[in-house]
Design an enzyme around this catalytic site. Sequence first.
Site, PDB file in Angstrom:
ATOM      1  N   ARG A   6      71.173  28.985  80.513  1.00  0.00           N
ATOM      2  CA  ARG A   6      71.577  29.138  79.115  1.00  0.00           C
ATOM      3  C   ARG A   6      70.978  27.994  78.315  1.00  0.00           C
ATOM      4  O   ARG A   6      70.898  26.852  78.790  1.00  0.00           O
ATOM      5  CB  ARG A   6      73.097  29.100  78.978  1.00  0.00           C
ATOM      6  CG  ARG A   6      73.801  30.398  79.346  1.00  0.00           C
ATOM      7  CD  ARG A   6      73.578  31.472  78.282  1.00  0.00           C
ATOM      8  NE  ARG A   6      74.427  32.629  78.475  1.00  0.00           N
ATOM      9  CZ  ARG A   6      74.062  33.722  79.138  1.00  0.00           C
ATOM     10  NH1 ARG A   6      72.864  33.777  79.701  1.00  0.00           N
ATOM     11  NH2 ARG A   6      74.880  34.759  79.249  1.00  0.00           N
ATOM     12  N   GLU A  55      69.112  31.554  70.040  1.00  0.00           N
ATOM     13  CA  GLU A  55      68.265  32.738  70.220  1.00  0.00           C
ATOM     14  C   GLU A  55      68.530  33.776  69.135  1.00  0.00           C
ATOM     15  O   GLU A  55      69.682  33.941  68.722  1.00  0.00           O
ATOM     16  CB  GLU A  55      68.534  33.349  71.608  1.00  0.00           C
ATOM     17  CG  GLU A  55      68.173  32.398  72.731  1.00  0.00           C
ATOM     18  CD  GLU A  55      68.526  32.929  74.116  1.00  0.00           C
ATOM     19  OE1 GLU A  55      69.030  34.084  74.204  1.00  0.00           O
ATOM     20  OE2 GLU A  55      68.299  32.211  75.092  1.00  0.00           O
ATOM     21  N   HIS A  65      64.108  35.296  76.900  1.00  0.00           N
ATOM     22  CA  HIS A  65      65.318  35.614  77.662  1.00  0.00           C
ATOM     23  C   HIS A  65      65.113  36.892  78.474  1.00  0.00           C
ATOM     24  O   HIS A  65      65.823  37.890  78.317  1.00  0.00           O
ATOM     25  CB  HIS A  65      66.522  35.751  76.728  1.00  0.00           C
ATOM     26  CG  HIS A  65      67.827  35.458  77.423  1.00  0.00           C
ATOM     27  ND1 HIS A  65      68.877  34.843  76.803  1.00  0.00           N
ATOM     28  CD2 HIS A  65      68.245  35.691  78.693  1.00  0.00           C
ATOM     29  CE1 HIS A  65      69.889  34.713  77.653  1.00  0.00           C
ATOM     30  NE2 HIS A  65      69.519  35.224  78.816  1.00  0.00           N
TER      31      HIS A  65
END
Length: 301
Positions: A221, A250, A267
């Site tokens: 993360r 993000e 991601h």
Amino acid sequence: MTPPIDILALSPLPDTLAPSLAGRYATHIGLDDAPRDRVRALVGGGAMQVDAALLARLPALEIVAIHGVGHDGVDQAALAARGIRLAITAGTLTEDVADLAIGLWLAVERRIVANDRAVRGGGWDVPLARRATGRRIGIFGLGAIGRAIAARAAPFAADLIYTARSPKDVPWRFVADLTTLAAESDVLFLAAAAGRETHHAVDAAVLAALGRQGVLVNVARGALVDQDALIAALAEGRIAGAGLDVFADEPTVPAALHRDDVVLSPHQGSATVAARSAMAAMVVANLDAHFAGDRPPGLID
């Protein structure tokens, strides 16, 4: 005929999941259009935010089913207070995330992305890259993904060490704290869960310990890393490079990370056909088991 069970997704569902749910549940996208007093399941990705205020608007909610393994945005205490279950798609994406972690690392060490860009631009003479074999490899977090990364990295490693909440029954060396792990590593992989304990765990001090020859790889993360400190360390040459699949905000990625010594990925750790299909199947299995009165296979106790 019994009406279908109402489930809610706060944002559009992936194409791998939506058709599977549509055939068995009454799926609503967005809180405004949902019959809030009838919604019995909440479905969403690992970035979904579920707090007490949201739960108060869903009085019939029984289960939160995450399409992924991250659940740091879910207030588990609030769920427990209401007796609401939490289920994830455990085990479905481990191998793919670990594969990407190794790919990012090798891409940084061997300048794969930068060299590709150079050749596409008509270039040929590029700076020398760095050897991957024989590096000291550290892993922060030794859950399923951390172990899968370790297994892939071990053949490269002169030494393989890890930091976790406690030592594990594994052939790799345990280090008690993250700063020491960074100091004894040439490559630092992040595979720990996000939460208050790990927020900005990789700060300026950890990056300084990793050092000028060190590479950071994050497939966990973005919150694990103090992104401003990372940008400064890269700009000042205090670490050698980074491979990043996750970011602080993000999908925003700072222009300061658009560097030849950084490899960026949007991601995509679980973004394979096999993983996404397995994840979708497990979301359905979690919901089906719950509503059949059984234990969901991905239940978080």
